[in-house]
Design a protein around this motif. Structure first.
Motif, mmCIF file in Angstrom:
data_model
loop_
_atom_site.group_PDB
_atom_site.id
_atom_site.type_symbol
_atom_site.label_atom_id
_atom_site.label_comp_id
_atom_site.label_asym_id
_atom_site.label_seq_id
_atom_site.Cartn_x
_atom_site.Cartn_y
_atom_site.Cartn_z
ATOM 1 N N GLU A 1 0.791 -1.280 -0.140
ATOM 2 C CA GLU A 1 0.197 -0.055 -0.031
ATOM 3 C C GLU A 1 0.899 1.391 0.043
ATOM 4 N N ALA A 2 0.373 2.308 -0.365
ATOM 5 C CA ALA A 2 0.863 3.662 -0.533
ATOM 6 C C ALA A 2 0.039 4.743 0.132
ATOM 7 N N TYR A 3 0.489 5.480 0.860
ATOM 8 C CA TYR A 3 -0.285 6.453 1.933
ATOM 9 C C TYR A 3 0.319 7.690 1.302
ATOM 10 N N VAL A 4 -0.499 8.684 1.025
ATOM 11 C CA VAL A 4 -0.503 9.937 0.660
ATOM 12 C C VAL A 4 -1.188 11.150 1.259
ATOM 13 N N SER A 5 -0.527 12.036 1.801
ATOM 14 C CA SER A 5 -0.887 13.059 2.812
ATOM 15 C C SER A 5 -1.306 14.097 1.760
ATOM 16 N N THR A 6 -2.417 15.001 2.028
ATOM 17 C CA THR A 6 -2.868 15.579 0.907
ATOM 18 C C THR A 6 -3.124 17.206 1.451
ATOM 19 N N GLY A 7 -2.095 17.580 2.144
ATOM 20 C CA GLY A 7 -2.294 19.071 2.500
ATOM 21 C C GLY A 7 -3.767 19.585 3.093
ATOM 22 N N ARG A 8 -4.032 20.798 2.365
ATOM 23 C CA ARG A 8 -5.273 21.304 2.783
ATOM 24 C C ARG A 8 -6.396 20.530 2.510
ATOM 25 N N GLY A 9 -6.487 19.380 2.013
ATOM 26 C CA GLY A 9 -7.414 18.235 1.804
ATOM 27 C C GLY A 9 -7.868 17.636 2.964
ATOM 28 N N GLY A 10 -6.685 17.528 4.013
ATOM 29 C CA GLY A 10 -7.025 17.234 5.379
ATOM 30 C C GLY A 10 -7.106 15.705 5.394
ATOM 31 N N GLN A 11 -6.874 14.894 4.453
ATOM 32 C CA GLN A 11 -7.086 13.581 4.407
ATOM 33 C C GLN A 11 -5.544 12.569 4.012
ATOM 34 N N VAL A 12 -5.502 11.443 4.396
ATOM 35 C CA VAL A 12 -4.531 10.562 3.624
ATOM 36 C C VAL A 12 -5.463 9.563 2.804
ATOM 37 N N VAL A 13 -4.976 9.281 1.536
ATOM 38 C CA VAL A 13 -5.403 8.538 0.641
ATOM 39 C C VAL A 13 -4.420 7.499 0.346
ATOM 40 N N VAL A 14 -5.167 6.265 0.343
ATOM 41 C CA VAL A 14 -4.403 4.824 0.279
ATOM 42 C C VAL A 14 -4.766 4.438 -1.290
#
Length: 355
Positions: free
Chosen positions: A274-287
């Protein structure tokens, strides 16, 4: 920066001892014993505005020390033997998007450097050369060299860690930021926010051999352990570019979701599934799944998550949330934030290091 050296060492020794630093939790015997267990680890967080390092116990998820470092600590990485942490320090004034740079104070180039922190001795040993305005960097697999992005010079500097000296500077794209060494150490990828591409450095030649157009405002990158794919986060496309590291060609873009997402940092699970991406102003982590390159989950983590790291056992994910001055602890099995840890002012980078 170097005038702070003696003070920093004293503060580190005090902070990492049984008494802890001023204003920080006391290190108990139980906590110390927990850190001696097999598989124990600590989390290290750079705080850009307060100029210090938060040290978090991986067993208790509590801050056990706060260590002064210098101006604008951002990029942070551990040596391959896990005996040393390196931190990028910069004397450039903070310049958020849209700010008129002519109104900013002049940079303090004497504050630029790579701080070398000895994990066993619990002290900042010295500040190494870095080139101008270092933001991010990565190490060669043997730890002998650091490849550093010099944001204001559109360069990447190569630092010899033994001598502490820059041995070469290479022109790359405008506003270089993310720096990642391939698993075999043959190339280094340097993202360029201004030129929307990735400069490829051949480490044997110490030369840029390719420039890969990837998409709008690339920030960070990660390679699969077998070197078959590289991923590059695209802040202004709410996506991640997939690059073939053999041909240095973009294959496709993974769309992460709503255009309000701002992909920043990327981290892989220990098994790289799996890869985890932080999204700054989006406030989420996407997997996303690295076999299919399909998004599988997303979850809220906090205010403007930036730096991101995974625990060595893959149970927890940590995000540095700048505006709220905290680190989110995510239970990855539940995809849920289970705790927020108060740290310094504007946390930026985060890593985990096994003890």
């Amino acid at each position: 920066m170097r005038l702070l050296h003696g003070f920093v060492i004293g503060a580190v020794l005090a902070a990492m001892g049984c008494g802890g630093s001023a204003g920080e939790p006391t290190t108990t015997n139980a906590r110390a014993e927990a850190q001696d267990r097999p598989g124990a680890y600590r989390i290290y967080v750079t705080n850009e505005m307060s100029g210090d390092l938060s040290v978090i116990d991986g067993a208790t998820h509590e801050v056990i020390a706060t260590v002064p470092l210098g101006k604008r600590p951002r990029g942070i990485h551990a040596s391959p033997d896990r005996q040393t942490i390196y931190v990028a320090l910069s004397g450039s004034p903070i310049s958020p998007p849209g700010v008129d740079e002519s109104t900013l104070p002049p940079p303090d180039r004497s504050a630029d450097g790579i701080g070398r922190f000895n994990l066993q001795a619990n002290e900042l040993e010295k500040v190494l050369e870095s080139g101008s305005d270092p933001e991010e960097f990565d190490l060669s697999p043997d730890g002998r060299l650091l490849y550093i992005s010099n944001e204001d010079k559109a360069e990447a500097s190569i630092l010899d860690t033994a001598s502490g000296k820059i041995i070469k500077a290479l022109p790359v794209g405008e506003e270089p930021e993310g720096v990642t060494t391939s698993p075999d150490g043959s190339v280094v990828y340097v993202t360029s926010e201004g030129d929307h591409g990735v400069a490829v450095i051949d480490t044997a030649k110490a030369e840029v051999i390719a420039n890969v157009p990837v998409g709008l405002r690339p920030r960070d990158s990660a390679f699969l352990p077998d070197g078959s794919k590289a991923y590059v986060t695209l802040e202004n496309e709410a996506g991640v570019a997939v690059v073939d590291p053999r041909s240095h060609k973009k294959i496709k873009t993974i769309k992460l979701g709503a255009p309000t997402l701002r992909p920043m940092a990327i981290a892989l699970s220990p098994d790289a599934a799996e890869a985890y991406v932080s999204t700054g102003r989006g406030g989420q982590v996407v997997v996303f799944d690295t076999a299919s390159d399909e998004v599988t989950a997303s979850f809220e983590v906090g205010e403007r998550p930036w730096g991101i790291a995974v625990s060595p056992d893959g149970r927890y994910l940590y995000t540095a949330n700048g505006p709220s001055n905290d680190v989110s602890v995510v239970d990855l099995a539940k995809r849920t934030v289970i705790k927020k840890i108060e740290v310094g002012d504007r946390p930026w980078g985060v890593i985990t290091v096994e003890r």
